[in-house]
Design a protein around this motif. Structure first.
Motif, mmCIF file in Angstrom:
data_model
loop_
_atom_site.group_PDB
_atom_site.id
_atom_site.type_symbol
_atom_site.label_atom_id
_atom_site.label_comp_id
_atom_site.label_asym_id
_atom_site.label_seq_id
_atom_site.Cartn_x
_atom_site.Cartn_y
_atom_site.Cartn_z
ATOM 1 N N ALA A 252 0.862 -1.237 -0.008
ATOM 2 C CA ALA A 252 -0.079 0.089 0.069
ATOM 3 C C ALA A 252 0.833 1.103 -0.084
ATOM 4 O O ALA A 252 2.175 1.180 0.137
ATOM 5 N N VAL A 253 0.334 2.359 -0.501
ATOM 6 C CA VAL A 253 0.872 3.792 -0.152
ATOM 7 C C VAL A 253 -0.028 4.519 0.639
ATOM 8 O O VAL A 253 -1.076 4.705 0.478
ATOM 9 N N LEU A 254 0.680 5.231 1.621
ATOM 10 C CA LEU A 254 -0.126 5.938 2.585
ATOM 11 C C LEU A 254 0.456 7.475 2.536
ATOM 12 O O LEU A 254 1.441 7.723 2.535
ATOM 13 N N SER A 255 -0.752 8.269 2.393
ATOM 14 C CA SER A 255 -0.206 9.801 2.213
ATOM 15 C C SER A 255 -1.366 10.679 2.785
ATOM 16 O O SER A 255 -2.597 10.201 3.074
ATOM 17 N N PRO A 256 -1.169 12.084 2.649
ATOM 18 C CA PRO A 256 0.272 12.693 2.488
ATOM 19 C C PRO A 256 1.063 12.378 3.995
ATOM 20 O O PRO A 256 0.479 12.940 4.899
ATOM 21 N N VAL A 257 2.137 12.011 3.788
ATOM 22 C CA VAL A 257 2.936 12.184 5.311
ATOM 23 C C VAL A 257 3.374 13.457 5.608
ATOM 24 O O VAL A 257 3.234 14.142 6.842
ATOM 25 N N LEU A 258 3.887 14.282 4.545
ATOM 26 C CA LEU A 258 4.330 15.559 4.720
ATOM 27 C C LEU A 258 3.674 16.430 3.932
ATOM 28 O O LEU A 258 3.202 16.127 2.847
ATOM 29 N N PRO A 259 3.959 17.815 3.941
ATOM 30 C CA PRO A 259 3.396 18.782 3.071
ATOM 31 C C PRO A 259 3.904 18.498 1.566
ATOM 32 O O PRO A 259 5.254 18.397 1.539
ATOM 33 N N THR A 260 3.025 18.779 0.717
ATOM 34 C CA THR A 260 3.555 18.527 -0.860
ATOM 35 C C THR A 260 3.062 19.613 -1.661
ATOM 36 O O THR A 260 1.983 19.958 -1.416
ATOM 37 N N MET A 261 3.826 19.877 -2.524
ATOM 38 C CA MET A 261 3.661 20.943 -3.310
ATOM 39 C C MET A 261 2.344 20.718 -4.483
ATOM 40 O O MET A 261 1.540 21.726 -4.820
#
Length: 317
Positions: A252-261
Motif C-alpha cells: 500500500a501507499v499511505l499519504s500525505p505524510v509531509l506537506p507536498t507541492m
C-alpha cells in the motif's frame, strides 16, 4: 474467552552478496515445528527489538550483526497465541555463520521463498523482501509522448525497478498505447509496472499489476478479481489501510505524510501518525507526500517499506 498470550519476536532476513536470504528449519518439537523460518527469537523483558535480534543471531548462528535496518512488523493470530514479529533486513555481519543448535540452514533467492513451507506469521515478510525501497509514480499529465518515454527510460536506467503508471487526460486509445510502450520499457530494464486503472487495461498493456485508487479500493470485494497480478492500493487513513489488508494487497501507499507541492492544502499525517497506522497492518507500506531519497532512512525507522514519489523521482519536475 481467555485472552491469547502475546509473543514478541525479533527475526532477521539475512541477505548475502548474491542476494539470497537465509532460512532455518524449526525443530520438530517447537511451535510451528518442521517449517522454515527467518532466524530469530523472543524479545526478552527490557530488550529493544534490535538488541534481541543481535543476541538471537549470536546464539543461533554465531555471528555479530554489523548492519541492519527495520523491514516490516507483522501481527498474526494463531489458535493458541498472538505473535508480533519485528523483522529486520541484515546485510552485514561478522563471523562464520552456522547453525549452532544443529538446525539446517539454506540460502534462497527472494522470488523463490514462497515455495518453502513457513509459519503464516513469516509470510508477509516475503512481500517486503520482493519489493524495492523506492516506488515511482509517473506524472499525471503527458504533453509529449516521446518526452515522457525518454524520461521514463532515464529513471529506469537510474535503477528504479517498480513504478505506477498514472496518466490522465488521454483518449482511451492513446492511453492504452502509451501504457503498452511504458510496460515494454520496464520489461527491458527488469522493472515492474503497476497500472492505475482497470484490470482490463492492465491485461491489454501487459502491466505487472494494478494500483487501486481510493474509489476502486473501497469498491473491490475479492483478491480473486486480480488473478496473477500484483495488487497495490492508495490509502489515507486507518479504514482504507484495513480494507487494503483485508483485500490482500501486496503493498500500500499511505499519504500525505509531509506537506507536498501538488496538494498544498491537504492535511498531513506526520511521521508519528504514519508510524501508528503502519503498526496496525501487516503489509508493506510506502510513505508518500513530501518524500525524497534523503528521507529513506527515516521512512524505515517509521515502519515503511520505503518512499513513493512523483516530483522527487521524475526528471524535469
Amino acid at each position: 474467552m481467555a485472552e491469547l498470550p502475546v509473543i514478541h519476536v525479533a527475526a532477521g532476513a539475512i541477505k548475502n552478496q548474491q542476494g539470497e536470504i537465509l532460512l532455518a528449519l524449526r525443530s520438530p518439537g517447537s511451535h510451528q515445528g518442521g517449517l522454515w523460518e527467518f532466524p530469530g527469537g523472543k524479545i526478552e523483558p527490557g530488550e529493544q527489538p534490535r538488541q534481541a535480534l543481535q543476541r538471537e543471531l549470536r546464539e543461533e548462528l554465531g555471528v555479530e550483526v554489523e548492519k541492519c535496518r527495520p523491514l516490516i512488523r507483522v501481527s498474526h493470530r494463531y489458535p493458541d497465541r498472538k505473535v508480533v514479529l519485528d523483522a529486520w533486513l541484515v546485510s552485514q555481519w561478522r563471523g562464520e555463520l552456522h547453525g549452532k543448535e544443529g538446525q539446517p540452514l539454506s540460502w534462497v533467492l527472494p522470488h523463490e521463498l514462497h515455495r518453502w513451507p513457513m509459519p503464516a506469521a513469516d509470510k508477509p515478510i516475503l512481500n517486503a523482501l520482493n519489493l524495492p525501497d523506492t516506488y515511482l509514480i509517473t506524472p499525471p499529465g503527458v504533453e509529449s509522448r516521446e518526452r515522457f518515454l525518454r524520461q521514463l527510460e532515464k529513471v529506469l536506467e537510474s535503477g528504479i525497478s517498480l513504478l505506477q503508471f498514472r496518466v490522465f487526460g488521454l483518449e482511451d486509445r492513446q492511453l492504452e498505447q502509451l501504457a503498452r510502450e511504458a510496460c515494454l520499457l520496464c520489461q527491458e530494464h527488469d522493472a515492474r509496472m503497476m497500472l492505475n486503472g482497470s484490470v482490463v487495461l492492465a491485461r491489454k498493456t501487459g502491466a505487472h499489476g494494478v494500483h487501486l485508487d481510493r474509489r476502486r479500493l473501497l469498491s473491490s470485494c475479492s483478491r480473486k478479481d486480480y488473478p496473477d497480478l500484483l495488487l497495490a492500493a492508495s490509502c489515507h487513513d486507518a479504514r482504507e489501510l484495513q480494507q487494503a489488508q483485508h483485500l490482500g494487497v501486496d503493498f500500500a501507499v499511505l499519504s500525505p505524510v509531509l506537506p507536498t507541492m501538488s496538494h498544498p492544502d491537504a492535511e498531513v499525517l506526520g511521521w508519528g501518525r504514519f508510524q501508528e497506522l503502519c503498526a496496525e497492518v501487516s503489509i508493506p507500506v510506502y510513505a508518500l507526500g513530501g518524500m525524497s531519497v534523503d528521507l529513506l532512512q527515516q521512512s524505515w525507522v517509521r515502519g515503511a517499506q520505503g518512499i513513493a514519489g512523483i516530483r522527487s523521482l521524475w526528471p524535469g519536475l
